[in-house]
Design a protein around this motif. Structure first.
Motif, mmCIF file in Angstrom:
data_model
loop_
_atom_site.group_PDB
_atom_site.id
_atom_site.type_symbol
_atom_site.label_atom_id
_atom_site.label_comp_id
_atom_site.label_asym_id
_atom_site.label_seq_id
_atom_site.Cartn_x
_atom_site.Cartn_y
_atom_site.Cartn_z
ATOM 1 N N LEU A 1 35.040 36.300 27.036
ATOM 2 C CA LEU A 1 35.977 36.169 25.919
ATOM 3 C C LEU A 1 36.221 37.526 25.268
ATOM 4 O O LEU A 1 37.364 37.890 24.953
ATOM 5 C CB LEU A 1 35.431 35.178 24.893
ATOM 6 N N ILE A 2 35.161 38.284 25.069
ATOM 7 C CA ILE A 2 35.291 39.615 24.470
ATOM 8 C C ILE A 2 36.128 40.518 25.372
ATOM 9 O O ILE A 2 37.013 41.251 24.901
ATOM 10 C CB ILE A 2 33.904 40.231 24.213
ATOM 11 N N ARG B 1 49.526 35.870 28.900
ATOM 12 C CA ARG B 1 48.154 35.373 29.034
ATOM 13 C C ARG B 1 47.413 36.213 30.064
ATOM 14 O O ARG B 1 47.980 36.572 31.091
ATOM 15 C CB ARG B 1 48.161 33.916 29.479
ATOM 16 N N SER B 2 46.168 36.503 29.773
ATOM 17 C CA SER B 2 45.376 37.260 30.737
ATOM 18 C C SER B 2 44.977 36.343 31.888
ATOM 19 O O SER B 2 44.785 35.147 31.719
ATOM 20 C CB SER B 2 44.135 37.854 30.080
ATOM 21 N N ASN C 1 55.284 43.133 19.268
ATOM 22 C CA ASN C 1 54.507 41.898 19.150
ATOM 23 C C ASN C 1 55.399 40.681 19.359
ATOM 24 O O ASN C 1 55.004 39.704 20.006
ATOM 25 C CB ASN C 1 53.846 41.833 17.771
ATOM 26 N N HIS D 1 43.617 42.786 26.054
ATOM 27 C CA HIS D 1 44.872 42.695 25.310
ATOM 28 C C HIS D 1 45.071 43.932 24.430
ATOM 29 O O HIS D 1 46.187 44.464 24.324
ATOM 30 C CB HIS D 1 44.882 41.431 24.441
ATOM 31 N N ILE D 2 43.995 44.373 23.792
ATOM 32 C CA ILE D 2 44.081 45.559 22.931
ATOM 33 C C ILE D 2 44.480 46.783 23.756
ATOM 34 O O ILE D 2 45.378 47.546 23.380
ATOM 35 C CB ILE D 2 42.739 45.806 22.221
ATOM 36 N N GLU E 1 38.399 39.665 27.502
ATOM 37 C CA GLU E 1 39.798 39.242 27.448
ATOM 38 C C GLU E 1 40.501 39.824 26.224
ATOM 39 O O GLU E 1 41.619 40.341 26.322
ATOM 40 C CB GLU E 1 39.883 37.712 27.414
ATOM 41 N N ARG E 2 39.829 39.763 25.072
ATOM 42 C CA ARG E 2 40.431 40.306 23.842
ATOM 43 C C ARG E 2 40.594 41.820 23.956
ATOM 44 O O ARG E 2 41.605 42.384 23.537
ATOM 45 C CB ARG E 2 39.555 39.965 22.634
ATOM 46 N N LEU E 3 39.591 42.488 24.519
ATOM 47 C CA LEU E 3 39.670 43.933 24.675
ATOM 48 C C LEU E 3 40.803 44.323 25.624
ATOM 49 O O LEU E 3 41.497 45.323 25.403
ATOM 50 C CB LEU E 3 38.346 44.485 25.195
#
Length: 311
Positions: A167-168, A14-15, A5, A174-175, A170-172
Motif C-alpha cells: 500500500l505504501i 490506477r496503479s 490533478n 503515485h507521488i 502504491e502511494r509512493l
C-alpha cells in the motif's frame, strides 16, 4: 484549481502490477509495450533503458523514467547484450516480490523498481498523446530534488515484506509519477505545444483550471480571457497554440470526459448526467459523447462495468 490533478482524476488512473528487479553481471530483458504508462526508478547502480525506435538512455541511481504510448522496451546492463523476453524471468511472479537476474549471492549492479498505471481506455489519449516515448528525470536535475525523499522510502519499502508495504509503495509510486510529470512540464516550458506543457503558462493554466472546475458553465472566450487577464484574441491564439485546440472545442471535449467519469463511477441516469454537463437532450449528449469516445454513453457504461468486474 489544479489542471493536472483534474486530468489524472478524469482518467481514473490506477496503479497496476509493481515489481522490483535486482540484476548482476551482463543482462538484458525485453518487455512488451505496456498498454498505458510505465514508471521506473533506479534505486541503486545503473542500467540502460531503450524504447523501440529510440536511442538507449543510461539511467543511474536516483534517476526516474516514464514510458508511454505502449512501445516495447528493454532494460539492460549494456545495449549490446542480447535480450531475453521478460516472460523468462517473471513467470509465476507475485506482485511486490523481487525478481533477480544473474548471481544472487553478490551485490546487484542495478536495482530498478517499476509500476504500471492503467487509464480509462476511452480517455487515455488525453495524456498519452502528449507524452514522448520516454521521459527521463536524472537524479542530478533540479526537478529530482522533490523526488529524492520518495525514492528513499521506495528503497526501504520494496526491500521488505512488512504489513502494508504494498500500500505504501502504491502511494509512493503515485507521488513519483506526478513529480515526473511536473519535471517534464518544467523542462519543456510553455513551448511544448501540448496541454501538459501549457500548464507552465500561468494564464492558460488558469483558463484550463476554470474549464475543469465548472465544465457545465457556458464559458465564452471573452469570459475566460477576462479571468486569465488577457485579451480575447490573445487568449484564443495562445490557447490554440499551446493546448492544440481552441478553447471552446477543448471545453466541449472536457465536458464529455467528465461525463464519462460519472458514467463509470455511479448509477445515475444518462439523462441526469447529460443535464449536469449542459446538454438539453439525450440525443445531443449521445452524439457529442460518441464523437469524443467512439461509442454511445450506454455502451460505454456497460464496457466500463465489465472491465471493472474483470480486473
Amino acid at each position: 484549481m489544479d489542471p493536472l490533478n483534474d486530468v489524472l482524476a478524469v482518467l481514473d488512473m490506477r496503479s497496476a502490477q509493481f515489481a522490483r528487479l535486482e540484476a548482476t553481471g551482463a543482462w538484458a530483458i525485453s518487455f512488451l509495450g505496456y498498454q498505458h504508462i510505465k514508471l521506473g526508478a533506479v534505486l541503486d547502480g545503473a542500467c540502460w533503458v531503450e524504447t523501440e525506435g529510440e536511442r538507449p538512455v543510461r539511467v543511474a541511481d536516483g534517476d526516474c523514467y516514464l514510458l508511454g504510448n505502449g512501445r516495447p522496451y528493454r532494460l539492460s546492463s549494456d545495449p549490446a547484450v542480447p535480450a531475453q523476453p521478460s516472460s523468462d524471468f517473471f513467470a509465476g511472479f507475485v506482485e511486490g516480490s523481487t525478481v533477480r537476474v544473474g548471481p544472487s549471492d553478490s551485490h546487484p549492479d542495478a536495482v530498478v523498481v517499476g509500476c504500471g498505471f492503467h487509464l480509462d481506455t476511452a480517455n487515455a489519449a488525453v495524456l498519452l498523446d502528449v507524452l514522448p516515448p520516454l521521459v527521463h528525470v536524472p537524479a542530478a536535475s533540479e526537478e529530482a530534488d522533490a523526488i529524492r525523499t520518495a525514492l528513499n522510502m521506495l528503497r526501504k519499502e520494496t526491500a521488505t515484506t512488512e504489513v502494508g508495504s504494498l500500500l505504501i509503495v502504491e502511494r509512493l509510486a503515485h507521488i513519483v509519477l506526478v513529480q515526473v510529470l511536473r519535471s517534464h512540464i518544467a523542462a519543456q516550458g510553455p513551448t511544448g505545444q501540448a496541454w501538459l506543457t501549457a500548464l507552465a503558462d500561468p494564464a492558460i493554466a488558469t483558463a484550463l483550471g476554470l474549464i475543469h472546475e465548472t465544465p457545465a458553465h457556458p464559458w465564452t472566450v471573452a469570459e475566460l480571457a477576462a479571468k486569465a487577464g488577457m485579451s480575447r484574441s490573445h487568449l484564443a491564439a495562445r490557447f490554440s497554440e499551446l493546448v492544440g485546440t481552441p478553447p471552446l472545442e477543448y471545453l466541449a471535449t472536457w465536458r464529455i470526459r467528465s461525463a464519462a467519469r460519472e458514467l463509470r463511477s455511479g448509477n445515475r441516469t444518462i439523462a441526469s448526467i447529460a443535464a449536469q454537463y449542459g446538454y438539453n437532450s439525450d440525443s445531443a449528449f449521445s452524439h457529442a459523447f460518441k464523437r469524443v469516445t467512439g461509442m454511445a454513453p450506454g455502451r460505454y457504461r456497460r464496457q466500463a462495468r465489465l472491465a471493472s468486474s474483470s480486473s
